[in-house]
Scaffold this motif. Structure first.
Motif: not given
Length: 418
Positions: A147-157, A179-183, A189-196, A224-228
């Motif tokens: 499941y491809f998540i857009a690199p918005t840096g905010h939260s999931l749609k 496209k994780a090179d755009t963030i 790091h914050k985005f990953k925590i927010k997504i989980m 498992n700790a590195h997801l997403p």
């Protein structure tokens, strides 16, 4: 007679027998038969699904660029035969074309759910045949959903949350930040925590790599700790320090795809292909397909035990279902027959009303015709009387005129004689 509860007895062999070669036999058979693996890529148009697949398998798959103007979501499966060393892999990559492009995105997940269910249903139908061919059957059940998540840096749609929630009981889901090179690193790091956090609070079950097997416990627990996974895809070769590597070249520097300090691509490849591919296949069959199969069979009326908690009998269940089906069929037939009779009666009543109306109309026209005929007869007799009266007058006038002419000619003759 042996007792069913008798404990198993372990015996020692006096010498080499040979069944220790079973694992080798199994490997040999599997290699000969080949393997299949089916990946579903879910994500918006242009998010990098095709590029990541090319990077993962180090090849160039067929790809047609989709426009952003699709009026619906449709799934496009493509199957390829790959070979590495002596291992053959039948790979199917399923792309979600038009996902997220519609103004109304409420039903975007439905074609994906329907596709997954259709593959389960096809397998179930093959499994339930009397003459099955599961050995050489092309299994199209989805083993993993990236499941491809857009690199918005905010939260999931909301679309992402709803779609993953609908899919998590049907397929193994691995969320990846595309496209994780755009963030930036701190934002990532914050985005990953927010997504989980959002996935947990919304009850979305993503795939967790198994930790029961000691051989993979450490690596899988760590991953498992590195997801997403935050990934970057590229098939371009760039020279970095006298070595050609897959990378993306920017004016400010180079992002190396296989450099773990740059992105999680290597972690994804390791987990997906090198460590857990067989586990994903097993999970699909033992968990997701089994759930679908159980629900489907329960819908059809099959159970493990009958109402008296006696062992389930397929023959009795079949007979009961057949009787129920025939009863329903008879009931429907009676309903149809009664409906037909009622319809015929209604039609007859309508026809009688129409016939009565036509008869009344006919009688009315008949009376009008007779009245007009009588009027015409009266007018005709009046005309005949007028004609007779006219003819009498004409005769009388002619007679009178003849007499007057005779009377006037006699004095003329007398004068002539004189």
């Amino acid at each position: 007679n042996t007792n069913n509860n008798e404990e198993e007895r372990c015996l020692e062999l006096g010498g080499h027998v040979g069944f220790d070669s079973l694992p080798d036999q199994l490997v040999s058979k599997s290699v000969t038969q080949g393997f299949c693996f089916n990946i579903l890529c879910v994500g918006e148009t242009g998010i990098g699904k095709s590029t990541l697949m090319n990077t993962l398998f180090n090849t160039l798959f067929e790809a047609e660029e989709a426009s952003h103007y699709q009026n619906r979501v449709y799934l496009r499966p493509r199957t390829y035969d790959l070979k590495e060393s002596n291992v053959q892999l039948k790979l199917t990559v399923v792309d979600t074309v038009g996902f997220g492009d519609q103004i109304n995105k409420e039903e975007s997940f439905k074609p994906i759910v329907d596709y997954i269910d259709t593959q389960f249903e096809t397998y179930l139908q093959e499994e339930m045949k009397i003459k099955r061919s599961l050995f050489d059957y092309h299994d199209t059940r989805i083993h993993i959903c990236l499941y491809f998540i857009a690199p918005t840096g905010h939260s999931l749609k909301s679309l992402d949350l709803v779609t993953m929630k609908k899919l998590d009981s049907k397929v193994n889901i691995i969320p990846i930040i595309a496209k994780a090179d755009t963030i930036s690193k701190s934002e990532l790091h914050k985005f990953k925590i927010k997504i989980m956090s959002e996935l947990v609070s919304n009850g979305v079950q993503i795939h967790q790599f198994p930790t029961e097997d000691e051989a993979v416990t450490e690596i899988n627990s760590s991953m498992n700790a590195h997801l997403p996974f935050a990934v970057v895809g590229s098939v371009e070769e760039v020279e970095v320090g006298n070595k050609m590597v897959k990378a993306r070249l920017y004016p400010w520097g180079t992002v190396q795809v296989e450099n773990e300090s740059h992105c999680d691509f290597v972690k994804l490849r390791e987990m997906l292909l090198r460590v857990n591919m067989e586990d994903l296949r097993e999970q699909t069959h033992a968990r997701h397909y089994e759930l679908y199969r159980r629900c489907k069979l329960e819908e059809m009326g099959f159970t493990d035990t009958d109402p008296d908690n006696k062992p389930f009998s397929l023959q009795e269940t079949y007979e009961a279902k057949r009787k129920e089906f025939l009863g329903d069929l008879q009931h429907n037939e009676d309903d149809m027959r009664q409906m037909f009779v009622n319809k015929v009666k209604e039609t007859e009543a309508e026809l009688k009303v129409k016939e009565r109306e036509l008869h009344e109309r006919f009688e009315q026209l008949k009376r009008m015709h007779q009245e007009e005929k009588r009027n015409l007869e009266e007018k005709r007799s009046d005309l005949e009387e007028d004609m007779n009266d006219f003819n009498r007058r004409k005769v009388a006038a002619e007679t009178l005129m003849g007499q007057s002419l005779q009377g006037s000619s006699q004095p003329f003759r007398k004068d002539k004689k004189k």
